[in-house]
Design an enzyme around this catalytic site. Sequence first.
Site, PDB file in Angstrom:
ATOM      1  N   CYS A   1       2.838  -2.423  16.167  1.00 37.46           N
ATOM      2  CA  CYS A   1       2.719  -2.198  14.715  1.00 37.46           C
ATOM      3  C   CYS A   1       2.093  -3.403  14.034  1.00 37.46           C
ATOM      4  O   CYS A   1       2.535  -4.539  14.242  1.00 37.46           O
ATOM      5  CB  CYS A   1       4.103  -1.936  14.124  1.00 37.46           C
ATOM      6  SG  CYS A   1       4.118  -1.838  12.327  1.00 37.46           S
TER       7      CYS A   1
ATOM      8  N   CYS B   1      -0.629   5.251   9.777  1.00 37.86           N
ATOM      9  CA  CYS B   1       0.612   4.521  10.071  1.00 37.86           C
ATOM     10  C   CYS B   1       0.327   3.197  10.753  1.00 37.86           C
ATOM     11  O   CYS B   1      -0.479   3.133  11.673  1.00 37.86           O
ATOM     12  CB  CYS B   1       1.479   5.315  11.031  1.00 37.86           C
ATOM     13  SG  CYS B   1       2.383   6.612  10.264  1.00 37.86           S
TER      14      CYS B   1
ATOM     15  N   CYS C   1       3.550   8.403   1.235  1.00 38.31           N
ATOM     16  CA  CYS C   1       4.122   7.449   2.174  1.00 38.31           C
ATOM     17  C   CYS C   1       4.346   6.140   1.421  1.00 38.31           C
ATOM     18  O   CYS C   1       3.379   5.490   1.006  1.00 38.31           O
ATOM     19  CB  CYS C   1       3.134   7.278   3.333  1.00 38.31           C
ATOM     20  SG  CYS C   1       3.666   6.101   4.566  1.00 38.31           S
TER      21      CYS C   1
ATOM     22  N   CYS D   1       7.542  -7.185   7.332  1.00 38.39           N
ATOM     23  CA  CYS D   1       8.718  -6.646   8.027  1.00 38.39           C
ATOM     24  C   CYS D   1       9.307  -7.759   8.887  1.00 38.39           C
ATOM     25  O   CYS D   1       8.568  -8.572   9.445  1.00 38.39           O
ATOM     26  CB  CYS D   1       8.301  -5.470   8.910  1.00 38.39           C
ATOM     27  SG  CYS D   1       9.698  -4.583   9.643  1.00 38.39           S
TER      28      CYS D   1
ATOM     29  N   GLU E   1       0.820  -1.194   0.000  1.00 38.75           N
ATOM     30  CA  GLU E   1       0.000   0.000   0.000  1.00 38.75           C
ATOM     31  C   GLU E   1       0.860   1.251   0.000  1.00 38.75           C
ATOM     32  O   GLU E   1       1.938   1.285   0.593  1.00 38.75           O
ATOM     33  CB  GLU E   1      -0.937   0.002   1.204  1.00 38.75           C
ATOM     34  CG  GLU E   1      -2.077  -0.951   0.973  1.00 38.75           C
ATOM     35  CD  GLU E   1      -3.188  -0.792   1.981  1.00 38.75           C
ATOM     36  OE1 GLU E   1      -4.279  -1.288   1.704  1.00 38.75           O
ATOM     37  OE2 GLU E   1      -2.976  -0.189   3.034  1.00 38.75           O
TER      38      GLU E   1
ATOM     39  N   CYS F   1       7.882  -4.876  16.081  1.00 36.97           N
ATOM     40  CA  CYS F   1       7.489  -3.849  17.039  1.00 36.97           C
ATOM     41  C   CYS F   1       6.083  -4.201  17.511  1.00 36.97           C
ATOM     42  O   CYS F   1       5.204  -4.488  16.687  1.00 36.97           O
ATOM     43  CB  CYS F   1       7.548  -2.479  16.396  1.00 36.97           C
ATOM     44  SG  CYS F   1       9.196  -2.126  15.761  1.00 36.97           S
TER      45      CYS F   1
HETATM   46  N1  SAH Z   1      10.008   0.486   9.720  1.00 38.99           N
HETATM   47  C1  SAH Z   1      10.217   1.873   9.730  1.00 38.99           C
HETATM   48  C2  SAH Z   1       9.286   2.655   8.814  1.00 38.99           C
HETATM   49  C3  SAH Z   1       7.855   2.192   8.719  1.00 38.99           C
HETATM   50  S1  SAH Z   1       6.844   2.415  10.149  1.00 38.99           S
HETATM   51  C4  SAH Z   1      10.116   2.389  11.160  1.00 38.99           C
HETATM   52  O1  SAH Z   1       9.732   1.642  12.033  1.00 38.99           O
HETATM   53  O2  SAH Z   1      10.462   3.560  11.360  1.00 38.99           O
HETATM   54  C5  SAH Z   1       6.458   4.171  10.104  1.00 38.99           C
HETATM   55  C6  SAH Z   1       6.092   4.756  11.458  1.00 38.99           C
HETATM   56  O3  SAH Z   1       4.786   4.324  11.878  1.00 38.99           O
HETATM   57  C7  SAH Z   1       7.042   4.345  12.559  1.00 38.99           C
HETATM   58  O4  SAH Z   1       7.388   5.440  13.375  1.00 38.99           O
HETATM   59  C8  SAH Z   1       6.216   3.350  13.325  1.00 38.99           C
HETATM   60  O5  SAH Z   1       6.694   3.200  14.614  1.00 38.99           O
HETATM   61  C9  SAH Z   1       4.848   3.960  13.232  1.00 38.99           C
HETATM   62  N2  SAH Z   1       3.745   3.026  13.559  1.00 38.99           N
HETATM   63  C10 SAH Z   1       3.694   1.696  13.351  1.00 38.99           C
HETATM   64  N3  SAH Z   1       2.518   1.188  13.779  1.00 38.99           N
HETATM   65  C11 SAH Z   1       1.808   2.221  14.260  1.00 38.99           C
HETATM   66  C12 SAH Z   1       0.496   2.334  14.833  1.00 38.99           C
HETATM   67  N4  SAH Z   1      -0.291   1.274  14.955  1.00 38.99           N
HETATM   68  N5  SAH Z   1       0.085   3.555  15.214  1.00 38.99           N
HETATM   69  C13 SAH Z   1       0.881   4.639  15.045  1.00 38.99           C
HETATM   70  N6  SAH Z   1       2.112   4.599  14.504  1.00 38.99           N
HETATM   71  C14 SAH Z   1       2.578   3.398  14.125  1.00 38.99           C
HETATM   72 FE1  SF4 Z   2       8.704  -2.962  11.034  1.00 35.68          FE
HETATM   73 FE2  SF4 Z   2       6.500  -1.816  12.004  1.00 35.68          FE
HETATM   74 FE3  SF4 Z   2       8.708  -1.938  13.507  1.00 35.68          FE
HETATM   75 FE4  SF4 Z   2       8.640  -0.268  11.396  1.00 35.68          FE
HETATM   76  S1  SF4 Z   2       7.347  -0.135  13.223  1.00 35.68           S
HETATM   77  S2  SF4 Z   2      10.307  -1.689  11.975  1.00 35.68           S
HETATM   78  S3  SF4 Z   2       7.371  -1.494   9.956  1.00 35.68           S
HETATM   79  S4  SF4 Z   2       7.502  -3.706  12.756  1.00 35.68           S
END
Ligand code: SAH
Ligand code: SF4
Length: 388
Positions: free
Chosen positions: A140, A362, A126, A133, A112, A137
């Site tokens: 996420c 995000c 974006c 991934c 996406e 995290c």
């Molecule tokens: N993997 C990279 C880039 C993609 S994630 C990273 O982690 O930076 C982009 C951003 O969205 C990151 O700051 C991540 O922590 C945030 N993010 C992920 N899941 C989210 C959620 N459920 N609500 C808000 N932000 C989120």
């Molecule tokens: Fe991967 Fe989501 Fe962590 Fe970014 S925030 S590194 S996309 S698991």
Amino acid sequence: MGVTLDLSRAAGLRTPVKPNLSGLTRKGLVEALIAAEVVRPDKAKMRATQLWRWIHHYGLTDFDQMTDIAKETRAQLAEAFVLNRPEVVERQVSKDGTRKWLIRMAPGIEVETVYIPDVGRAGALCVSSQVGCTLNCTFCHTGTQALVRNLTAGEIVAQVQIARDDLEEWPSPKEDRRLSNIVFMGMGEPLYNLDHVADAIDIIADNEGIAISRRRITVSTSGVVPELEALGNRTQAMLAISLHATNDALRDVLVPLNRKYDIATLMAGIRAYPGLSNARRVTFEYVMLKGVNDSPDEARALLRLLKGIPAKINLIPFNPWPGTDYQCSDWKTIETFAAILNRAGYASPIRTPRGRDILAACGQLKSESEKLRASARRKLAAEDSPET
Ligand code: SAH
Ligand code: SF4
């Protein structure tokens, strides 16, 4: 770099695939033209420059429209190469103008891409760098999906081209652009796919093409410290760090990569990021999780951590997804947290959620729309077979 791009895999495994020129760097383009014997080696550079403008400034996907290239040569090019975009499987537009595309790069390879108006200079795209991934995290949704694979440079550039097609921004305008910024904040960890991300940035930033300045391209990472310097040197992109916690015990849980590169190591890596200055600040992303990381004490700890680093702060209200145990902090808590940062000189740190009605926020990318499509399919199946 090789010239066989995954973009063309959709053509089927047994048919020999033609390389797609629109995802190649300038160097790759010259090499592809020579390898296919479409031009003499001494003419390849000139021909590549001509093609580059048609592909990346005019956005053409058809060799036949390249009017200053002889008809015969155009036919030869079409015989050896393709220029087509990957398929847009789904397109959604939010009430607030956010647009989201689900793009099928190859069978089973879907990502996406989201366009958010009024972000950056005019509007930000974006983009995703991986399908799924490898990092997990805990807040996420992408992190709950296994890594399918890295995207190629062509597949990353294709996300920008598709957005440009939809926004009708060809030929590449110098002013009054709707798509002015690129953020690598979609699916995946860009620093685990740095070669392709760097090539994609070379293509996107090229002045005779899409021409989005490197200062308007931001790469977000969860903290792959050993790759930070290479990222800065190779791309000169702006850096964003997903920090989310101010102590190792909590960050170990939220961003498990912290167990490998702890906060002190991360901060040292950031301080050494090439080109850092007050005009080129690092963005620290901090997702607001209710009762987890949102106390005033943590806001003050954040300030101590960032001392001396040219920084911006982005507080991201947590976007919940089905099955998560986390909740978004209350609005008042977010405001109190933001006010502490404000008083220390960090301007407008809260990121307003956009495109929530189309699940474009995000951490929500792809899996949600996959689920919706699955439920739509189930509904259709139920309607088709009323007897069951
Ligand atoms: N993997 C990279 C880039 C993609 S994630 C990273 O982690 O930076 C982009 C951003 O969205 C990151 O700051 C991540 O922590 C945030 N993010 C992920 N899941 C989210 C959620 N459920 N609500 C808000 N932000 C989120
Ligand atoms: Fe991967 Fe989501 Fe962590 Fe970014 S925030 S590194 S996309 S698991």
